[in-house]
Design a protein around this motif. Structure first.
Motif, short mmCIF file in Angstrom:
data_model
loop_
_atom_site.label_atom_id
_atom_site.label_comp_id
_atom_site.label_asym_id
_atom_site.label_seq_id
_atom_site.Cartn_x
_atom_site.Cartn_y
_atom_site.Cartn_z
N ALA A 76 4.23 1.68 4.84
CA ALA A 76 5.33 1.36 3.92
C ALA A 76 5.90 2.62 3.28
N ILE A 77 6.95 2.43 2.48
CA ILE A 77 7.62 3.56 1.83
C ILE A 77 6.64 4.38 1.00
N TYR A 78 5.72 3.69 0.31
CA TYR A 78 4.78 4.39 -0.57
C TYR A 78 3.42 4.60 0.09
N GLY A 79 3.34 4.33 1.39
CA GLY A 79 2.07 4.50 2.09
C GLY A 79 1.83 5.94 2.48
N PRO A 80 0.65 6.24 3.02
CA PRO A 80 -0.46 5.31 3.19
C PRO A 80 -1.15 5.00 1.86
N LEU A 81 -1.91 3.90 1.83
CA LEU A 81 -2.62 3.51 0.62
C LEU A 81 -3.64 4.58 0.26
N SER A 82 -3.80 4.78 -1.02
CA SER A 82 -4.79 5.74 -1.48
C SER A 82 -6.19 5.24 -1.16
N ALA A 83 -7.13 6.15 -1.15
CA ALA A 83 -8.51 5.80 -0.80
C ALA A 83 -9.10 4.79 -1.78
N SER A 84 -8.59 4.81 -3.03
CA SER A 84 -9.13 3.91 -4.06
C SER A 84 -8.31 2.64 -4.24
N HIS A 85 -7.28 2.46 -3.41
CA HIS A 85 -6.42 1.28 -3.56
C HIS A 85 -7.23 0.01 -3.33
#
Length: 264
Positions: A177-186
């Motif tokens: 997504a636009i704000y990806g990738p998800l952080s490791a702590s998401h």
């Protein structure tokens, strides 16, 4: 019914307005030397006479004129509501734009824009034949059935896919997504939370036909749909999906009220 009619007209007008302004902004990319030049796409049309006609209609200046006229027609729909000439023009113009973009510019939102335009065109054709009430009933049911079926099929397809059942697909999509990738702590890195979110979407989509049983239930399903499409817009930038599917909500709620009344 009058409230549902006006709500559908206003939402469709806003959706078409946004789409048309986006097309107008892309003028330099659809020019003869642009990235999406018609000269590159015309090879997809095998019929020579049809290709010659489209060559004229898709000349950059003619195409831009069509978009300006479409913008004016959309403003008329916003101000005065639907009429047969207006809906014929918007429907035919939308088909031309779909041809210009090889069937779809923005996937499902283009499909559902055509669905709502078809519903309003049905209502106006029936109106011209002297069946105003029946026309709007037919138009609204066409839109509602398409919406319910689309949500159900989307959920059914997800249910058949193991990556959706185990939640992996949700994480994969959000990573892109636009704000990806998800952080490791998401939180959605947690497979159980991702799976619960995935099953939440699957359950809501598969159960969407139940929205026809009661208008209050329909309002809840549509509210969840609005939230879902807003999240798609927020994370993926697909603003057209939000507005295109919102156009179906008045018809879905009205049809639910009519259907539930006949059950009592």
């Amino acid at each position: 019914m009058l409230m549902a009619i006006r709500a559908t007209e206003l939402l469709l007008a806003l959706s078409l307005l946004i789409q048309t302004l986006e097309y107008l902004r892309m003028g330099k990319y659809t020019a003869d030397d642009g990235f999406w030049s018609w000269h590159l796409q015309r090879a997809d049309i095998p019929n020579a006479p049809m290709r010659a006609l489209l060559d004229v209609l898709f000349k950059p200046k003619v195409h831009q004129l069509h978009l300006v006229l479409r913008l004016l027609a959309t403003l008329m729909l916003l101000v005065q509501g639907a009429s047969l000439p207006l809906m014929v023009f918007l429907f035919a113009g939308n088909l031309l734009i779909l041809v210009r973009w090889r069937g779809a510019f923005n996937g499902g939102s283009d499909f559902f824009t055509l669905v709502v335009l078809t519903g309003l065109l049905i209502s106006q054709v029936m109106d011209a034949l002297g069946h105003v009430q029946l026309g709007w009933q037919a138009g609204f049911w066409y839109i509602a059935i398409q919406a319910v079926t689309s949500y159900f099929m989307s959920g059914a397809v997800k249910l058949l896919r193991p990556e959706w059942r185990n939640g992996a697909a949700l994480t994969i999509f959000l990573n892109g997504a636009i704000y990806g990738p998800l952080s490791a702590s998401h939180p959605l890195r947690n497979k159980w939370l991702a799976m619960m979110g995935s099953w939440g979407f699957i359950g809501w989509e598969i159960l969407f036909p139940l929205s026809l049983l009661d208008p209050r239930l329909a309002a809840v399903f549509c509210a969840v749909a609005a939230l879902f499409h807003f999240l798609v817009f927020w994370f993926f930038g697909l603003n057209r999906f939000f507005w295109a599917w919102l156009c179906s909500f008045p018809a879905s709620i009205w049809c639910s009220a009519q259907f539930s009344a006949h059950l009592i």
